[in-house]
Scaffold this motif. Sequence first.
Motif, PDB file in Angstrom:
ATOM      1  N   GLN A 125      -4.365   0.752  -4.046  1.00 31.07           N
ATOM      2  CA  GLN A 125      -3.899   2.109  -3.737  1.00 31.07           C
ATOM      3  C   GLN A 125      -4.714   2.716  -2.589  1.00 31.07           C
ATOM      4  OE1 GLN A 125      -3.917   1.470  -7.305  1.00 31.07           O
ATOM      5  NE2 GLN A 125      -1.718   1.251  -6.967  1.00 31.07           N
ATOM      6  N   TYR A 126      -5.981   2.279  -2.496  1.00 33.24           N
ATOM      7  CA  TYR A 126      -6.857   2.829  -1.464  1.00 33.24           C
ATOM      8  C   TYR A 126      -7.493   1.686  -0.682  1.00 33.24           C
ATOM      9  CZ  TYR A 126      -6.849   7.007  -4.468  1.00 33.24           C
ATOM     10  OH  TYR A 126      -6.485   8.077  -5.228  1.00 33.24           O
ATOM     11  N   ARG A 143      -0.008   5.290  -0.851  1.00 30.40           N
ATOM     12  CA  ARG A 143      -1.222   4.521  -0.607  1.00 30.40           C
ATOM     13  C   ARG A 143      -2.061   5.244   0.438  1.00 30.40           C
ATOM     14  NH1 ARG A 143      -0.515  -1.236   0.767  1.00 30.40           N
ATOM     15  NH2 ARG A 143       1.356  -0.572   1.866  1.00 30.40           N
TER      16      ARG A 143
END
Lengths: 252, 307
Positions: free
Chosen positions: B78-79, B135
């Motif tokens: 996500q990161y 994201r």
Amino acid sequence: MKILVAVKRVVDHNVRIRVRPDGSGVETTGVRMSMNPFCKHAVEAAVQLVEGGSAGEIVVVSIGPKASTDVILTALAMGAHRGILLEADQALETLTIAKLLAAVVAEEQPDLVLLGKQAVDDDSNHVGQMLAALTKRPQATFASAITVDGAELEVTREVDYGRETIRLPLPAVVTADLRLNTPRNTALPMVMKARSKPLAVRSAAELGVDLGPRLTIEKVSPPPERVAGRMVGSVSELAGVIAAEVNEMEAI
Amino acid sequence: MSVLLLAELDGDALSPSTARLVAAASLLGPVDVLVAGSASIAQSAATIAGVNRVIVAGGPLLADRLQELLEPLAAQYQYVVAGATTLGKDVMPRLAARLDIQPVTDIVAIEGPGRFVRPIYAGNALETVTDPQSRHVLTIRASAFRPASGGGEAPVEIIEQPYDSAVRLIAAHRTESDVPDLSTAQIVVGGGVSVGSVEGFKLIERLGQSLNAAVGATRAAVDAGYAPNDWQIGQTGKIIAPDLYVAVGISGALQHLAGIQGAKKIIAINSDAEAPIVKIADVALIGDLFDIVPKLTAELDALGLKR
Ligand SMILES: Cc1cc2nc3c(=O)[nH]c(=O)nc-3n(C[C@H](O)[C@H](O)[C@H](O)COP(=O)(O)OP(=O)(O)OC[C@H]3O[C@@H](n4cnc5c(N)ncnc54)[C@H](O)[C@@H]3O)c2cc1C
Ligand SMILES: Nc1ncnc2c1ncn2[C@@H]1O[C@H](COP(=O)(O)O)[C@@H](O)[C@H]1O
């Protein structure tokens, strides 16, 4: 060789900015605006490449409100040949700027794109790298020296550990750091001449790029304020202050 | 919510800022660390507490290859996070553009899963942004976060990096020094253009030694050739957040102050009581640096500070 230089109009770097009391942003009305300092170095680099015989034409592009014509004129006065203003009144994010510039690159097909390494308003340091990725061109960021060698560039970059020299094939994207050169001042005759150089004005909305923002700016606030402390009268007193600080650090 | 963090390297070692980046990134989720360097660097990264897994790909890599390495990996996270260093600045905007993500960079505070604070206008304003994208591509200022501790034992996994670069590294000029890393040092001594020469900076370095401090400089001092470029502190140099900053012969221009806003205590030595740095310093001594600095160094040496 044809060079495209991207220049941004920002609050002049000598102005002490003021955050609006309602937290909606930084006050820009009635504030002196000028070309982002890093962009000036990019324009100067382009002009020097023309003067040195490595490049033929310099096209300068700016994205922003009508008033951005000012910074295009500054670049034309410095020696750029023609200007493009992509007019947009709303604030645009760096990804949007990079996409718009990529569209200009597709039309103009420059061998070299020069940008500033960062804009001193949003301090992003994004657009050059994004443009390189979008146009699939090699990049050299934070340049403090550029030489053209046939179809290649040799660039010295200022990096955290010191300096490094890289070689990259043209067409390429290079972003300028402050030690690249000393931008020239523009004499009045040059400024007058700049007004007769071609300047195309188009709406940014025409280029088929979604101009809407992705992020939401919730608020803008001033940094915590620092106030003057005290004066000490002697070196011994200062040594005592420092020693006390250090001992406190060690204690933690 | 998972995080891929690009490790910050310092030559052929792990940079001390990586532990700070891990601490910051852990606020977002479990952290995998990508090391574009040697297996031994990967081993050090594996010992940082809170690291879930270390991926090592060999290196060091230039921005284009690093982006190509990160791009397929990014799909699983996500990161994707890096330090706000020349490495992070070089590669993360590229990656973001490839993924069609607007990045958020130079983060100094994480207020929630998609809520970040970043300085603008050379730190004269702080912007709080929310990032609703599914994201996130981020860079973080390591100096704004405390380091994660050691004692971790994350597994290390080697991956291939088959890409070729159009860019070739010809030469690297590394400023050799045995002083602490500027960005993460607890004490920093900085010199301005009034230090006057390379020899003059030896006085600053000597003062630094007596405090086991890192040494920095203003842009004017670097431009004049008195100090190497990687010593520059400020809007376009390094951002520091020491417990103590000693500014010697530095006027305190906006662009310099941008780099020292995180300093806990500022001490100014300046001949001009009206200099902007004096107005914001916690303690100031007015006088000639060439007179003060050698004496101060001798006094501190005599006090025998345990550092
Ligand atoms: C876009 C942009 C980005 C910039 N980025 C940076 C940056 O990242 N970092 C940075 O530092 N600057 C940066 N600058 C430059 C900045 O604006 C200042 O010019 C610079 O910081 C000044 O450096 P200085 O304090 O050494 O010199 P000066 O401003 O000339 O100050 C010298 C000081 O020394 C004092 N002094 C003189 N003699 C003595 C003596 N014998 N003993 C004691 N004190 C003495 C004087 O009173 C004065 O206060 C940037 C500028 C621009 C336009
Ligand atoms: N609105 C704009 N118009 C033209 N060029 C821009 C604009 N915004 C950014 N740039 C270019 O991208 C560089 C880096 O900006 P930034 O990534 O915003 O820090 C600037 O120095 C300019 O060369």
